[in-house]
Scaffold this motif. Structure first.
Motif, PDB file in Angstrom:
ATOM      1  N   GLY A  23     -60.969-107.591 -29.870  1.00  0.00           N
ATOM      2  CA  GLY A  23     -61.815-108.292 -28.904  1.00  0.00           C
ATOM      3  C   GLY A  23     -61.395-108.161 -27.447  1.00  0.00           C
ATOM      4  O   GLY A  23     -61.922-108.879 -26.591  1.00  0.00           O
ATOM      5  N   ALA A  24     -60.462-107.266 -27.156  1.00  0.00           N
ATOM      6  CA  ALA A  24     -60.040-107.103 -25.759  1.00  0.00           C
ATOM      7  C   ALA A  24     -61.177-106.517 -24.918  1.00  0.00           C
ATOM      8  O   ALA A  24     -61.944-105.673 -25.392  1.00  0.00           O
ATOM      9  N   HIS A  25     -61.285-107.003 -23.677  1.00  0.00           N
ATOM     10  CA  HIS A  25     -62.278-106.459 -22.744  1.00  0.00           C
ATOM     11  C   HIS A  25     -61.648-105.346 -21.922  1.00  0.00           C
ATOM     12  O   HIS A  25     -60.546-105.501 -21.408  1.00  0.00           O
ATOM     13  N   PHE A  26     -62.395-104.242 -21.786  1.00  0.00           N
ATOM     14  CA  PHE A  26     -61.880-103.068 -21.084  1.00  0.00           C
ATOM     15  C   PHE A  26     -62.592-102.847 -19.757  1.00  0.00           C
ATOM     16  O   PHE A  26     -63.784-103.132 -19.634  1.00  0.00           O
ATOM     17  N   ALA A  27     -61.861-102.296 -18.790  1.00  0.00           N
ATOM     18  CA  ALA A  27     -62.476-101.786 -17.556  1.00  0.00           C
ATOM     19  C   ALA A  27     -61.874-100.416 -17.291  1.00  0.00           C
ATOM     20  O   ALA A  27     -60.726-100.153 -17.680  1.00  0.00           O
ATOM     21  N   GLU A  28     -62.663 -99.544 -16.651  1.00  0.00           N
ATOM     22  CA  GLU A  28     -62.132 -98.229 -16.283  1.00  0.00           C
ATOM     23  C   GLU A  28     -62.192 -98.070 -14.765  1.00  0.00           C
ATOM     24  O   GLU A  28     -63.226 -98.330 -14.151  1.00  0.00           O
ATOM     25  N   VAL A  29     -61.057 -97.670 -14.198  1.00  0.00           N
ATOM     26  CA  VAL A  29     -60.960 -97.445 -12.761  1.00  0.00           C
ATOM     27  C   VAL A  29     -60.813 -95.929 -12.572  1.00  0.00           C
ATOM     28  O   VAL A  29     -59.973 -95.310 -13.229  1.00  0.00           O
ATOM     29  N   PRO A  30     -61.641 -95.320 -11.719  1.00  0.00           N
ATOM     30  CA  PRO A  30     -61.578 -93.855 -11.610  1.00  0.00           C
ATOM     31  C   PRO A  30     -60.269 -93.356 -10.994  1.00  0.00           C
ATOM     32  O   PRO A  30     -59.778 -93.931 -10.025  1.00  0.00           O
ATOM     33  N   ILE A  31     -59.722 -92.318 -11.610  1.00  0.00           N
ATOM     34  CA  ILE A  31     -58.536 -91.656 -11.032  1.00  0.00           C
ATOM     35  C   ILE A  31     -58.762 -90.143 -11.060  1.00  0.00           C
ATOM     36  O   ILE A  31     -59.525 -89.637 -11.874  1.00  0.00           O
TER      37      ILE A  31
ATOM     38  N   ILE B 252     -58.115 -99.043 -17.730  1.00  0.00           N
ATOM     39  CA  ILE B 252     -57.738 -97.647 -17.919  1.00  0.00           C
ATOM     40  C   ILE B 252     -57.890 -96.894 -16.603  1.00  0.00           C
ATOM     41  O   ILE B 252     -58.934 -96.991 -15.945  1.00  0.00           O
ATOM     42  N   GLY B 253     -56.875 -96.165 -16.211  1.00  0.00           N
ATOM     43  CA  GLY B 253     -56.977 -95.206 -15.117  1.00  0.00           C
ATOM     44  C   GLY B 253     -57.721 -94.019 -15.699  1.00  0.00           C
ATOM     45  O   GLY B 253     -57.166 -93.238 -16.455  1.00  0.00           O
ATOM     46  N   SER B 254     -59.010 -93.892 -15.346  1.00  0.00           N
ATOM     47  CA  SER B 254     -59.924 -93.068 -16.143  1.00  0.00           C
ATOM     48  C   SER B 254     -60.388 -91.800 -15.425  1.00  0.00           C
ATOM     49  O   SER B 254     -60.830 -91.840 -14.281  1.00  0.00           O
ATOM     50  N   ARG B 255     -60.318 -90.700 -16.161  1.00  0.00           N
ATOM     51  CA  ARG B 255     -60.805 -89.416 -15.626  1.00  0.00           C
ATOM     52  C   ARG B 255     -62.294 -89.248 -15.861  1.00  0.00           C
ATOM     53  O   ARG B 255     -62.928 -88.393 -15.250  1.00  0.00           O
ATOM     54  N   TYR B 256     -62.847 -90.042 -16.798  1.00  0.00           N
ATOM     55  CA  TYR B 256     -64.216 -89.776 -17.237  1.00  0.00           C
ATOM     56  C   TYR B 256     -65.219 -90.866 -16.905  1.00  0.00           C
ATOM     57  O   TYR B 256     -66.285 -90.907 -17.503  1.00  0.00           O
ATOM     58  N   CYS B 257     -64.892 -91.746 -15.966  1.00  0.00           N
ATOM     59  CA  CYS B 257     -65.930 -92.642 -15.458  1.00  0.00           C
ATOM     60  C   CYS B 257     -66.336 -92.103 -14.081  1.00  0.00           C
ATOM     61  O   CYS B 257     -65.684 -91.189 -13.556  1.00  0.00           O
ATOM     62  N   ALA B 258     -67.416 -92.647 -13.498  1.00  0.00           N
ATOM     63  CA  ALA B 258     -67.924 -92.123 -12.227  1.00  0.00           C
ATOM     64  C   ALA B 258     -66.818 -92.150 -11.168  1.00  0.00           C
ATOM     65  O   ALA B 258     -66.163 -93.173 -10.983  1.00  0.00           O
ATOM     66  N   GLY B 259     -66.577 -91.012 -10.521  1.00  0.00           N
ATOM     67  CA  GLY B 259     -65.553 -90.928  -9.482  1.00  0.00           C
ATOM     68  C   GLY B 259     -64.219 -90.405  -9.985  1.00  0.00           C
ATOM     69  O   GLY B 259     -63.334 -90.077  -9.196  1.00  0.00           O
ATOM     70  N   GLY B 260     -64.061 -90.306 -11.295  1.00  0.00           N
ATOM     71  CA  GLY B 260     -62.805 -89.804 -11.856  1.00  0.00           C
ATOM     72  C   GLY B 260     -62.841 -88.292 -12.053  1.00  0.00           C
ATOM     73  O   GLY B 260     -63.896 -87.675 -11.930  1.00  0.00           O
ATOM     74  N   GLY B 261     -61.689 -87.691 -12.346  1.00  0.00           N
ATOM     75  CA  GLY B 261     -61.675 -86.246 -12.585  1.00  0.00           C
ATOM     76  C   GLY B 261     -60.266 -85.712 -12.809  1.00  0.00           C
ATOM     77  O   GLY B 261     -59.307 -86.477 -12.922  1.00  0.00           O
ATOM     78  N   THR B 262     -60.177 -84.393 -12.895  1.00  0.00           N
ATOM     79  CA  THR B 262     -58.870 -83.741 -13.068  1.00  0.00           C
ATOM     80  C   THR B 262     -58.730 -82.642 -12.027  1.00  0.00           C
ATOM     81  O   THR B 262     -59.727 -82.082 -11.562  1.00  0.00           O
TER      82      THR B 262
END
Ligand code: GTP
Ligand code: MG
Length: 234
Positions: free
Chosen positions: A195-203, A117-127
């Protein structure tokens, strides 16, 4: 290599579509791009057709009318999954809120995870550029979804999602009826339950500058009810 297909759903994105396509190919030249347009009255599809004349990596799925983001994605998935050579699908908005410069980092994270996930809510992400009500609503919606469903994802309403096709094939994705945020949450939920494994990448998500938002009261209400529906169905 024909392994990554980027799906771009569009409704009235004539001010953004040429730029987003160009920027995707700049960052991922090996990708194919499929635009899924719901007969936008502003002529988005004809801009795509013009670019297609000199761009073989670009395709267009034309739909009869506006049916919401969920239906557009489900239609596109069924088309893309016919091609056995496609290994991953990237879902992203066409309004330049999702910067294609993050795609390579998402691809790297995809080696260990089924869904990135291109994530706004993991460390380093935002809007950037959101009014306070939008920030509050989105932040709350994501905490709310995590609490109710137990799904361990910080950005459950994100629309910037890289998925391994094998994970998508194993989740039952053909049979749900949701459009905006509800669709995006439910898709992740079904993948997670399978059972899918997820990762979040900060955007950093940037507010659209061209065109109009398609967020409606209906989409917000559907999003509020979705986590309860998922939990109750369990
Ligand atoms: N094909 C199709 N695409 C849609 C539909 N509704 C929205 N989209 C596209 O889906 C993406 C996300 O929609 P947006 O309206 O940007 O939603 P958002 O990002 O939550 O809100 P804003 O950025 O404030 O507009 C954009 O590329 C839209 O053009 C639809 O009914 N059909
Ligand atoms: Mg948007």
């Amino acid at each position: 290599m024909n392994s990554l297909t980027v799906i771009l759903p569009t409704y009235n994105e004539s001010g953004n579509i040429a730029t987003i396509i160009e920027r995707i190919f700049q960052h991922v030249p090996e990708a194919q791009v499929l635009v899924v347009d719901d007969n936008s009255p502003d002529g988005t599809a004809s801009i795509v057709e013009k670019i297609m004349q000199s761009e073989p990596r670009l395709r267009l799925l034309k739909r009869a009318g506006k049916e919401g983001l969920g239906k557009a994605y489900l239609h596109a998935f069924s088309e893309v999954l016919k091609d056995q050579s496609v290994q991953r699908i990237l879902m992203m908005d066409a309004d330049l809120s999702h910067d294609p410069s993050y795609i390579q980092a998402m691809i790297r994270a995809n080696t260990d995870a089924d869904v990135v996930i291109g994530s706004r809510y993991c460390a380093g992400g935002g809007t950037q550029g959101w009014k306070p009500w939008r920030k509050l609503l989105s932040g709350f919606a994501n905490r709310y979804c995590r609490t109710i469903t137990g799904m361990p994802i910080y950005d459950a309403t994100a629309g910037f999602i890289l998925i391994k096709v094998d994970a998508l094939r194993s989740a039952d994705i053909s049979s749900f009826d949701a459009s905006g945020y509800a669709f995006l949450m439910e898709l992740k939920y079904r993948l997670w339950r399978r059972g899918a494994h997820f990762a979040e990448v900060p955007i950093i998500f940037v507010e659209r500058r061209e065109g109009q938002s398609k967020i409606s009261k209906h989409i917000i209400l559907e999003g509020v009810l979705a986590p309860w529906k998922m939990r109750l169905r369990r």
